[in-house]
Design a protein around this motif. Structure first.
Motif, PDB file in Angstrom:
ATOM      1  N   GLN A 175       5.176  10.213   0.879  1.00  0.00           N
ATOM      2  CA  GLN A 175       4.254  11.017   1.681  1.00  0.00           C
ATOM      3  C   GLN A 175       2.817  10.731   1.279  1.00  0.00           C
ATOM      4  O   GLN A 175       1.929  10.603   2.129  1.00  0.00           O
ATOM      5  CB  GLN A 175       4.561  12.510   1.501  1.00  0.00           C
ATOM      6  N   ARG A 176       2.572  10.601  -0.016  1.00  0.00           N
ATOM      7  CA  ARG A 176       1.227  10.310  -0.519  1.00  0.00           C
ATOM      8  C   ARG A 176       0.702   8.987   0.031  1.00  0.00           C
ATOM      9  O   ARG A 176      -0.482   8.869   0.370  1.00  0.00           O
ATOM     10  CB  ARG A 176       1.239  10.267  -2.059  1.00  0.00           C
ATOM     11  N   PHE A 177       1.574   7.981   0.141  1.00  0.00           N
ATOM     12  CA  PHE A 177       1.138   6.657   0.544  1.00  0.00           C
ATOM     13  C   PHE A 177       1.499   6.297   1.982  1.00  0.00           C
ATOM     14  O   PHE A 177       1.471   5.128   2.376  1.00  0.00           O
ATOM     15  CB  PHE A 177       1.677   5.602  -0.431  1.00  0.00           C
ATOM     16  N   GLY A 178       1.849   7.307   2.781  1.00  0.00           N
ATOM     17  CA  GLY A 178       1.996   7.125   4.220  1.00  0.00           C
ATOM     18  C   GLY A 178       3.166   6.284   4.673  1.00  0.00           C
ATOM     19  O   GLY A 178       3.100   5.634   5.727  1.00  0.00           O
ATOM     20  N   ILE A 179       4.256   6.286   3.928  1.00  0.00           N
ATOM     21  CA  ILE A 179       5.414   5.473   4.332  1.00  0.00           C
ATOM     22  C   ILE A 179       6.694   6.313   4.410  1.00  0.00           C
ATOM     23  O   ILE A 179       7.796   5.755   4.470  1.00  0.00           O
ATOM     24  CB  ILE A 179       5.644   4.282   3.367  1.00  0.00           C
ATOM     25  N   ARG A 180       6.565   7.624   4.441  1.00  0.00           N
ATOM     26  CA  ARG A 180       7.748   8.485   4.466  1.00  0.00           C
ATOM     27  C   ARG A 180       8.612   8.245   5.706  1.00  0.00           C
ATOM     28  O   ARG A 180       9.837   8.313   5.651  1.00  0.00           O
ATOM     29  CB  ARG A 180       7.324   9.956   4.399  1.00  0.00           C
ATOM     30  N   LYS A 181       7.962   7.924   6.825  1.00  0.00           N
ATOM     31  CA  LYS A 181       8.703   7.707   8.075  1.00  0.00           C
ATOM     32  C   LYS A 181       9.554   6.432   8.036  1.00  0.00           C
ATOM     33  O   LYS A 181      10.373   6.199   8.928  1.00  0.00           O
ATOM     34  CB  LYS A 181       7.740   7.648   9.255  1.00  0.00           C
ATOM     35  N   HIS A 182       9.335   5.587   7.014  1.00  0.00           N
ATOM     36  CA  HIS A 182      10.053   4.312   6.937  1.00  0.00           C
ATOM     37  C   HIS A 182      11.226   4.337   5.958  1.00  0.00           C
ATOM     38  O   HIS A 182      11.811   3.290   5.667  1.00  0.00           O
ATOM     39  CB  HIS A 182       9.087   3.196   6.509  1.00  0.00           C
ATOM     40  N   LEU A 183      11.589   5.494   5.437  1.00  0.00           N
ATOM     41  CA  LEU A 183      12.579   5.582   4.359  1.00  0.00           C
ATOM     42  C   LEU A 183      13.908   4.908   4.678  1.00  0.00           C
ATOM     43  O   LEU A 183      14.544   4.333   3.790  1.00  0.00           O
ATOM     44  CB  LEU A 183      12.827   7.046   3.993  1.00  0.00           C
ATOM     45  N   ASN A 184      14.349   4.972   5.931  1.00  0.00           N
ATOM     46  CA  ASN A 184      15.652   4.413   6.294  1.00  0.00           C
ATOM     47  C   ASN A 184      15.573   2.987   6.850  1.00  0.00           C
ATOM     48  O   ASN A 184      16.579   2.438   7.281  1.00  0.00           O
ATOM     49  CB  ASN A 184      16.346   5.324   7.308  1.00  0.00           C
ATOM     50  N   LYS A 185      14.383   2.412   6.813  1.00  0.00           N
ATOM     51  CA  LYS A 185      14.219   1.023   7.243  1.00  0.00           C
ATOM     52  C   LYS A 185      14.454   0.086   6.065  1.00  0.00           C
ATOM     53  O   LYS A 185      14.565   0.511   4.917  1.00  0.00           O
ATOM     54  CB  LYS A 185      12.811   0.816   7.803  1.00  0.00           C
ATOM     55  N   TYR A 186      14.510  -1.211   6.380  1.00  0.00           N
ATOM     56  CA  TYR A 186      14.658  -2.238   5.353  1.00  0.00           C
ATOM     57  C   TYR A 186      13.326  -2.966   5.170  1.00  0.00           C
ATOM     58  O   TYR A 186      12.488  -2.973   6.088  1.00  0.00           O
ATOM     59  CB  TYR A 186      15.766  -3.212   5.727  1.00  0.00           C
ATOM     60  N   PRO A 187      13.090  -3.579   4.004  1.00  0.00           N
ATOM     61  CA  PRO A 187      11.806  -4.224   3.747  1.00  0.00           C
ATOM     62  C   PRO A 187      11.343  -5.180   4.842  1.00  0.00           C
ATOM     63  O   PRO A 187      10.154  -5.208   5.181  1.00  0.00           O
ATOM     64  CB  PRO A 187      12.054  -4.978   2.430  1.00  0.00           C
ATOM     65  N   GLY A 188      12.278  -5.948   5.417  1.00  0.00           N
ATOM     66  CA  GLY A 188      11.920  -6.912   6.457  1.00  0.00           C
ATOM     67  C   GLY A 188      11.380  -6.281   7.732  1.00  0.00           C
ATOM     68  O   GLY A 188      10.780  -6.966   8.567  1.00  0.00           O
ATOM     69  N   GLU A 189      11.565  -4.980   7.891  1.00  0.00           N
ATOM     70  CA  GLU A 189      11.079  -4.276   9.079  1.00  0.00           C
ATOM     71  C   GLU A 189       9.656  -3.728   8.893  1.00  0.00           C
ATOM     72  O   GLU A 189       9.091  -3.169   9.828  1.00  0.00           O
ATOM     73  CB  GLU A 189      12.025  -3.121   9.419  1.00  0.00           C
ATOM     74  N   LEU A 190       9.093  -3.905   7.697  1.00  0.00           N
ATOM     75  CA  LEU A 190       7.769  -3.374   7.389  1.00  0.00           C
ATOM     76  C   LEU A 190       6.738  -4.495   7.288  1.00  0.00           C
ATOM     77  O   LEU A 190       7.081  -5.655   7.036  1.00  0.00           O
ATOM     78  CB  LEU A 190       7.792  -2.603   6.064  1.00  0.00           C
ATOM     79  N   SER A 191       5.477  -4.152   7.472  1.00  0.00           N
ATOM     80  CA  SER A 191       4.391  -5.109   7.284  1.00  0.00           C
ATOM     81  C   SER A 191       4.204  -5.374   5.791  1.00  0.00           C
ATOM     82  O   SER A 191       4.744  -4.647   4.943  1.00  0.00           O
ATOM     83  CB  SER A 191       3.086  -4.553   7.864  1.00  0.00           C
ATOM     84  N   GLY A 192       3.413  -6.397   5.471  1.00  0.00           N
ATOM     85  CA  GLY A 192       3.159  -6.720   4.065  1.00  0.00           C
ATOM     86  C   GLY A 192       2.503  -5.574   3.322  1.00  0.00           C
ATOM     87  O   GLY A 192       2.872  -5.259   2.186  1.00  0.00           O
ATOM     88  N   GLY A 193       1.528  -4.933   3.956  1.00  0.00           N
ATOM     89  CA  GLY A 193       0.843  -3.816   3.324  1.00  0.00           C
ATOM     90  C   GLY A 193       1.769  -2.645   3.068  1.00  0.00           C
ATOM     91  O   GLY A 193       1.693  -1.993   2.019  1.00  0.00           O
ATOM     92  N   GLU A 194       2.671  -2.386   4.025  1.00  0.00           N
ATOM     93  CA  GLU A 194       3.639  -1.297   3.864  1.00  0.00           C
ATOM     94  C   GLU A 194       4.627  -1.615   2.736  1.00  0.00           C
ATOM     95  O   GLU A 194       4.980  -0.738   1.937  1.00  0.00           O
ATOM     96  CB  GLU A 194       4.376  -1.059   5.176  1.00  0.00           C
ATOM     97  N   GLN A 195       5.059  -2.876   2.674  1.00  0.00           N
ATOM     98  CA  GLN A 195       5.977  -3.269   1.602  1.00  0.00           C
ATOM     99  C   GLN A 195       5.319  -3.124   0.228  1.00  0.00           C
ATOM    100  O   GLN A 195       5.958  -2.700  -0.735  1.00  0.00           O
ATOM    101  CB  GLN A 195       6.435  -4.717   1.806  1.00  0.00           C
TER     102      GLN A 195
END
Length: 250
Positions: free
Chosen positions: A134-154
């Motif tokens: 939640q602090r770093f703005g990625i809570r909505k991605h918890l059930n995704k896999y690394p390949g589904e995220l941008s480099g910054g999100e990873q």
């Protein structure tokens, strides 16, 4: 209070060319410095100057040829194999350029992994995951896999994982090296927040003067030695300009 003391540190690598010929490469050449708890330090220099080697030595991933590293007054050389592993697991949070996430695990599972290996209670683990993501703005991605995220999100996932065991010291090796300017700023802002709000000590290796300007102090390495030590005492933009000027003659 000093969290780290680097005393007459030297690291030499030996490569056997033939039965009678051994080539020595000096990576770190008699470095001395101290880092106060709660500091944000950047280490800069040309490729091959010893930046990553220094970070590995501090993180207990490699051992010096001479000299010593003291963490809160305790020499790392005096730690047993198990104690050194505990130091890396509990006191250090590593953030790498290539994220080092497990592609087969979800984002949540990647962050949980160090805490599961440390036998923490599931309720405590869940609470930590929610807090950090939640602090770093990625809570909505918890059930995704690394390949589904941008480099910054990873990379923000990597930072969350580095925080999982509440370390005192964050070691970041070129964490923005694979990112565009927008993502780079987001990642270094995350590290700055950890330093200012959670009082984590951050040591950041970077080749980017703009990223380095977020630090309180910059160590410029050359041929394994500290050539300059720039202390921040002004606005970031002005500090950035002075840093560029130093690098231009460096």
């Amino acid at each position: 209070m000093d969290i780290l003391q680097i005393c007459n540190l030297k690291k030499t690598y030996r490569k056997k060319i033939s039965k009678t010929n051994v080539v020595e490469t000096m990576a770190i050449d008699k470095i001395d410095f101290r880092i106060e708890s709660g500091s944000f330090i950047s280490i800069m220099g040309k490729s091959g100057c010893g930046k990553t080697t220094l970070l590995k030595l501090i993180g207990g991933l490699d051992t010096p040829t001479e000299g010593e590293i003291l963490y809160k007054g305790q020499p790392l050389a005096e730690l047993s194999h198990d104690q050194l592993a505990q130091y890396r697991r509990e006191q250090i949070g590593f953030v790498f350029q290539d994220y080092n996430l497990m592609d087969s695990l979800t984002i949540k599972e990647n962050i949980m992994l160090p805490m599961l290996l440390d036998n923490k209670k599931l309720k405590e683990i869940e609470k930590s995951v929610i807090c950090f993501t939640q602090r770093f703005g990625i809570r909505k991605h918890l059930n995704k896999y690394p390949g589904e995220l941008s480099g910054g999100e990873q990379q923000r996932v990597s930072i969350c994982r580095a925080l999982s065991n509440n370390p005192k010291l964050i070691l970041a090796d070129e964490p923005t090296g694979n990112l565009d300017s927008k993502s780079s700023k987001e990642v270094v802002t995350c590290l700055k927040e950890l330093n200012q709000e959670l009082r984590k000590t951050v040591i950041l290796v970077t080749h980017d003067p703009y990223i380095a300007s977020f630090a309180d102090e910059v160590l410029l390495l050359k041929d394994g030695k500290i050539e300059r030590r720039l202390v921040k005492y002004m606005e970031k933009d002005q500090f950035f300009k002075i840093l560029i000027e130093h690098l231009n003659v460096y």
